[in-house]
Design an enzyme around this catalytic site. Structure first.
Site, PDB file in Angstrom:
ATOM      1  N   ASP A  13       8.131  60.906  44.574  1.00 17.76           N
ATOM      2  CA  ASP A  13       6.881  60.156  44.747  1.00 17.76           C
ATOM      3  C   ASP A  13       5.815  60.960  45.468  1.00 17.76           C
ATOM      4  O   ASP A  13       5.003  60.415  46.210  1.00 17.76           O
ATOM      5  CB  ASP A  13       7.131  58.836  45.511  1.00 17.76           C
ATOM      6  CG  ASP A  13       8.248  58.041  44.888  1.00 17.76           C
ATOM      7  OD1 ASP A  13       8.261  57.946  43.646  1.00 17.76           O
ATOM      8  OD2 ASP A  13       9.116  57.542  45.620  1.00 17.76           O
ATOM      9  N   LYS A  16       3.192  63.968  41.939  1.00 22.15           N
ATOM     10  CA  LYS A  16       3.244  65.118  41.017  1.00 22.15           C
ATOM     11  C   LYS A  16       2.460  64.826  39.748  1.00 22.15           C
ATOM     12  O   LYS A  16       1.867  65.717  39.158  1.00 22.15           O
ATOM     13  CB  LYS A  16       4.701  65.419  40.619  1.00 22.15           C
ATOM     14  CG  LYS A  16       5.588  65.815  41.759  1.00 22.15           C
ATOM     15  CD  LYS A  16       7.007  66.042  41.304  1.00 22.15           C
ATOM     16  CE  LYS A  16       7.766  64.782  40.934  1.00 22.15           C
ATOM     17  NZ  LYS A  16       8.082  63.859  42.017  1.00 22.15           N
ATOM     18  N   GLY A  40       8.706  57.610  38.379  1.00 25.58           N
ATOM     19  CA  GLY A  40       7.540  56.767  38.142  1.00 25.58           C
ATOM     20  C   GLY A  40       6.322  57.597  38.405  1.00 25.58           C
ATOM     21  O   GLY A  40       6.149  58.098  39.502  1.00 25.58           O
ATOM     22  N   HIS A  41       5.494  57.838  37.391  1.00 24.46           N
ATOM     23  CA  HIS A  41       4.260  58.546  37.698  1.00 24.46           C
ATOM     24  C   HIS A  41       3.080  57.668  37.337  1.00 24.46           C
ATOM     25  O   HIS A  41       3.069  57.007  36.309  1.00 24.46           O
ATOM     26  CB  HIS A  41       4.111  59.904  37.009  1.00 24.46           C
ATOM     27  CG  HIS A  41       5.114  60.226  35.978  1.00 24.46           C
ATOM     28  ND1 HIS A  41       6.262  60.917  36.259  1.00 24.46           N
ATOM     29  CD2 HIS A  41       5.144  59.939  34.666  1.00 24.46           C
ATOM     30  CE1 HIS A  41       6.939  61.059  35.156  1.00 24.46           C
ATOM     31  NE2 HIS A  41       6.297  60.474  34.176  1.00 24.46           N
ATOM     32  N   GLN A 229      11.616  63.256  40.211  1.00 27.03           N
ATOM     33  CA  GLN A 229      12.217  63.109  41.548  1.00 27.03           C
ATOM     34  C   GLN A 229      11.820  64.307  42.437  1.00 27.03           C
ATOM     35  O   GLN A 229      11.098  65.194  42.009  1.00 27.03           O
ATOM     36  CB  GLN A 229      13.748  62.976  41.516  1.00 27.03           C
ATOM     37  CG  GLN A 229      14.243  61.662  40.927  1.00 27.03           C
ATOM     38  CD  GLN A 229      14.268  61.664  39.418  1.00 27.03           C
ATOM     39  OE1 GLN A 229      14.771  62.575  38.798  1.00 27.03           O
ATOM     40  NE2 GLN A 229      13.713  60.651  38.827  1.00 27.03           N
TER      41      GLN A 229
HETATM   42  P1  IMP Z   1      18.940  57.015  40.625  1.00 23.90           P
HETATM   43  O1  IMP Z   1      18.197  58.253  40.232  1.00 23.90           O
HETATM   44  O2  IMP Z   1      18.364  55.752  40.025  1.00 23.90           O
HETATM   45  O3  IMP Z   1      20.407  57.137  40.435  1.00 23.90           O
HETATM   46  O4  IMP Z   1      18.749  56.836  42.214  1.00 23.90           O
HETATM   47  C1  IMP Z   1      19.290  57.738  43.156  1.00 23.90           C
HETATM   48  C2  IMP Z   1      18.371  57.905  44.348  1.00 23.90           C
HETATM   49  O5  IMP Z   1      17.197  58.602  43.940  1.00 23.90           O
HETATM   50  C3  IMP Z   1      17.873  56.595  44.969  1.00 23.90           C
HETATM   51  O6  IMP Z   1      17.700  56.784  46.358  1.00 23.90           O
HETATM   52  C4  IMP Z   1      16.526  56.388  44.326  1.00 23.90           C
HETATM   53  O7  IMP Z   1      15.667  55.575  45.115  1.00 23.90           O
HETATM   54  C5  IMP Z   1      16.039  57.815  44.260  1.00 23.90           C
HETATM   55  N1  IMP Z   1      15.075  58.050  43.198  1.00 23.90           N
HETATM   56  C6  IMP Z   1      15.316  58.190  41.874  1.00 23.90           C
HETATM   57  N2  IMP Z   1      14.179  58.440  41.198  1.00 23.90           N
HETATM   58  C7  IMP Z   1      13.201  58.498  42.117  1.00 23.90           C
HETATM   59  C8  IMP Z   1      11.794  58.767  42.044  1.00 23.90           C
HETATM   60  O8  IMP Z   1      11.218  59.050  40.986  1.00 23.90           O
HETATM   61  N3  IMP Z   1      11.128  58.722  43.224  1.00 23.90           N
HETATM   62  C9  IMP Z   1      11.733  58.486  44.402  1.00 23.90           C
HETATM   63  N4  IMP Z   1      13.032  58.238  44.523  1.00 23.90           N
HETATM   64  C10 IMP Z   1      13.767  58.242  43.389  1.00 23.90           C
END
Ligand code: IMP
Length: 434
Positions: A13, A16, A40-41, A229
């Site tokens: 977040d 980017k 999420g962008h 991420q």
């Molecule tokens: P998953 O990717 O849904 O398995 O989540 C694993 C961890 O990564 C969790 O703490 C999520 O909140 C975090 N996470 C996954 N995608 C994002 C993102 O795009 N931004 C921030 N945190 C993320």
């Protein structure tokens, strides 16, 4: 014959999407190589806001080809929904969007597995619930993983699901630990029909994207890689086990897009002017200072709620120990500092310059969660600034205190700052480098 990568150096977040959007006019291809609809962008253009979670941020640019590489995991309904949303706004993606035939498919049983595993209190990671981890598990485990290309061989696809789905139903029941009321069993044939229905709608986009990118590089095209991420969520180098299941660092490009690392000549590390995190896991500079405290003020000013899940993000001061660690792993050449405007109005701003760990001071970042949670931040405090900086266009438009803050971050990380962002719109940008 060179490529650039934009990578977040915190826990995701970092905005980017805005950097990719700003730079993408200089590129022919924008490529995602990891993650899925957990990203999420938000891209804001001329006051119009586009929220994307699977499509690359560059998709908004008409002259750019957007590529979803083999390292991405794809939930077809989500892909089609995002494509249709953009089509309704007049974007024609038929020739400018490519989806790897080797990307793995997310099925509803992956989402169910994610949900059930997360409801087991103690072992919760705080995932986005999009089935990302279970899908990557199947990819690496090989027996249950299904790639997009298999959708175009209906008999083979049906047979695979007929073998996999009964196993998945048993697995889900086991994860639910006998609470059958919590489990939704799946029907292999119904799933096959649903996904074969998606196949025809996906077909126009599906390509051998490794070949596409290798040809592009041979033809002198300019390629921009967009990490999903943040680096602290990288499965190998992040705060394990509180990470995502893919390689978000640029190291993931070679495997997740099929382009050798030697072509990547510029790596842009993106940081927020403070730190946020969603989900569980240690966060040394987190501010838990109550409803009128700095943490809440940053959350409100920065609208720090998850794009994908709507969860309030945990907020804290900038952590130079963590960012120095990820900048080195990413091989960043420069940094961009985002959301600087969010800190306006705070009487002081802090930067974590060291940790105290088991009575000793250190500048080393221990990425193992159990070690990191014993670290306490040591701060340097700088004066804040009052002025609204959201219409600053040049460095000279910033108050002295804001410039000092930026300079100190650059000095601590040991990298030049190329862009400062002071608001979500393309115009709200101060460019310092190329
Ligand atoms: P998953 O990717 O849904 O398995 O989540 C694993 C961890 O990564 C969790 O703490 C999520 O909140 C975090 N996470 C996954 N995608 C994002 C993102 O795009 N931004 C921030 N945190 C993320």
């Amino acid at each position: 014959m060179t490529a650039t990568c934009v990578v977040g150096l915190q826990w995701g977040d970092e905005a980017k999407g805005k950097i990719v959007d700003l730079l993408s006019e200089q590129f022919d291809y924008v490529v995602r190589y990891n993650g899925g609809a957990n990203a999420g962008h938000t891209v804001v253009v001329g006051g119009r806001t586009f929220k994307l979670s699977l499509l690359p941020s560059g998709v908004i640019r008409p002259n750019v080809t957007s590529v979803i590489g083999n390292g991405v995991v794809v939930y077809p309904p989500r892909f089609l929904e995002e494509v249709e949303q953009l089509q309704q706004h007049g974007f024609d993606l038929s020739r400018t969007l490519a989806l790897s035939d080797h990307a793995h498919l997310i099925f509803p049983y992956h989402i169910e597995e994610d949900r059930l595993a997360e409801s087991n209190g103690d072992s919760s990671i705080g995932t986005t619930g999009r089935g990302i981890g279970p899908c990557y598990q199947d990819k690496v485990g090989r027996r249950c993983g299904i790639r997009i290309g298999e959708l175009f061989h209906p008999e083979h696809f049906r047979e695979r699901l007929a073998r996999i789905v009964p196993f998945k139903n048993r697995l889900l029941a086991a994860i639910a630990n006998g609470h059958v009321e919590r489990v939704r069993p799946f029907d292999a044939e119904a799933l096959a029909q649903e996904y074969l229905g998606y196949a025809e709608r996906l077909r126009p986009y599906v390509r051998d994207t490794c070949r596409l990118l290798q040809e592009a590089i041979r033809n002198g095209k300019r390629i921009l890689f967009e990490a999903a991420q943040g680096s602290l969520l990288d499965v190998d180098h992040g705060t394990y086990p509180y990470v995502t299941s893919s390689s978000s660092l640029p190291a993931g490009i070679w495997s997740g897009a099929g382009l050798p690392a030697r072509y990547i000549t510029r790596i842009i590390g993106v940081v927020k002017a403070y730190t946020t995190r969603v989900g569980q896991g240690p966060f040394p500079t987190e501010l838990n200072d109550g409803p009128d405290g700095y943490g809440e003020r940053i959350r409100r000013a920065g609208k720090e709620y998850g794009t994908v899940t709507g969860r309030p993000r945990r907020c804290g001061w900038f952590d130079a120990v963590a960012v120095r660690y990820t900048a080195a792993l990413a091989g960043a050449d420069e940094i961009t500092i985002m959301l600087l405007d969010v800190l306006s109005g705070l009487p002081e701003v802090k930067i974590c310059v060291e940790y105290e760990c088991d009575g000793e001071r250190t500048t080393h970042f221990p990425s193992d969660a159990y070690e990191l949670q014993r670290c306490r931040p040591i701060y340097e405090t700088l004066p804040g600034w009052d002025a609204n900086i959201s219409s600053a266009h040049r460095l000279a438009d910033l108050p002295t205190a804001a410039r000092r803050y930026v300079d100190r971050i650059s000095e601590l990380i040991g990298l030049p700052v190329s862009i400062i962002s002071v608001g979500p719109d393309r115009e709200q940008t101060i460019r310092l480098g190329s």
